[in-house]
Design an enzyme around this catalytic site. Structure first.
Site, short mmCIF file in Angstrom:
data_model
loop_
_atom_site.label_atom_id
_atom_site.label_comp_id
_atom_site.label_asym_id
_atom_site.label_seq_id
_atom_site.Cartn_x
_atom_site.Cartn_y
_atom_site.Cartn_z
N ASN A 46 -22.07 -12.30 26.95
CA ASN A 46 -22.69 -11.77 28.15
C ASN A 46 -22.89 -10.26 27.99
O ASN A 46 -22.50 -9.67 26.98
CB ASN A 46 -21.83 -12.11 29.37
CG ASN A 46 -22.66 -12.35 30.61
OD1 ASN A 46 -23.64 -11.67 30.85
ND2 ASN A 46 -22.26 -13.32 31.41
N HIS B 70 -6.40 5.48 16.10
CA HIS B 70 -6.03 6.83 15.66
C HIS B 70 -4.51 6.92 15.60
O HIS B 70 -3.80 6.27 16.39
CB HIS B 70 -6.59 7.87 16.63
CG HIS B 70 -8.08 7.88 16.71
ND1 HIS B 70 -8.88 8.57 15.83
CD2 HIS B 70 -8.93 7.25 17.56
CE1 HIS B 70 -10.15 8.38 16.13
NE2 HIS B 70 -10.21 7.58 17.18
N ALA C 191 -14.06 -11.89 31.22
CA ALA C 191 -14.65 -10.58 31.51
C ALA C 191 -13.61 -9.46 31.43
O ALA C 191 -12.45 -9.64 31.79
CB ALA C 191 -15.27 -10.60 32.91
#
Length: 207
Positions: free
Chosen positions: A87, A117, A144
């Protein structure tokens, strides 16, 4: 060091800095293709399919990515199986390889991030980074607003609930969610009867 050696170092898991001019120019070429993809119109499905095959390291048939789509290397380190669906607002930080199996689905606003990092502040000040591959199995559903972090593997058929931050490996055939994401239960016979709360599945659909 040649460009190809630099690109191998980027994907190797070693610390590096991404300030090589040739490497930056090469990355921009991939991002140019990504820009073209995001400018396609909804009725230009064939053009999208063609661009994805040019952009990705590997991509199977019948994959669909809803623009806008973001990717550090334009998908050039991404390996999709067939029938993968994403999506809108999928972000693939593909400085290292990202592997996604057949029939996997991404909900809106998912981030799959191979880059990190160091905790050490001196190294961060020098803009050091590293990249670790991510493996997502077949028939996985990622809800989502999930974030998947470097080095994670997710097993076949598993479901990652919306809003999860996946920091560790998730096995196959489980429902997992949370921050950080944890296995909540195994997928079971009850999931053959109900698709949402008390809403029942028509048995004919499972034949």
């Amino acid at each position: 060091m040649t460009l190809e050696e630099l690109k191998q170092q980027v994907r190797s898991g070693a610390l590096y800095t991404c300030d090589d001019d040739e490497l930056v120019l090469d990355q921009l070429k991939y991002l140019q293709r990504l820009y073209k993809y995001n400018k396609t119109k909804p009725l230009q499905q064939k053009k999208r399919e063609k661009l994805l095959k040019q952009m990705f390291a590997e991509i199977g048939e019948d994959c669909y990515i809803e623009p806008p789509f973001r990717s550090n290397w334009g998908g050039s380190n991404v390996h999709f199986g067939k029938n993968v669906y994403a999506n809108f607002n999928l972000t693939l930080v593909d400085d290292a390889d990202i592997y996604v199996g057949d029939y996997t689905m991404f909900g809106p606003n998912v981030i799959v991030c191979t880059a990190g990092h160091p905790i050490n502040a001196k190294l961060r000040k020098q803009v050091y980074e590293f990249n670790i591959p991510i493996h997502i199995g077949k028939n996985v559903w990622i809800g989502a607003n999930c974030v998947i972090l470097p080095g994670v593997s997710i097993g076949d058929n598993s479901v990652i609930g919306a809003g999860s931050i996946v920091t560790k490996d998730i096995p196959s055939n489980v429902v997992a969610f949370g921050t950080p994401c944890r296995v909540q239960r195994e997928i079971c016979e009850n999931d053959d009867k109900f698709y949402f709360k008390d809403l029942q599945i028509n048995p004919e659909l499972l034949k």
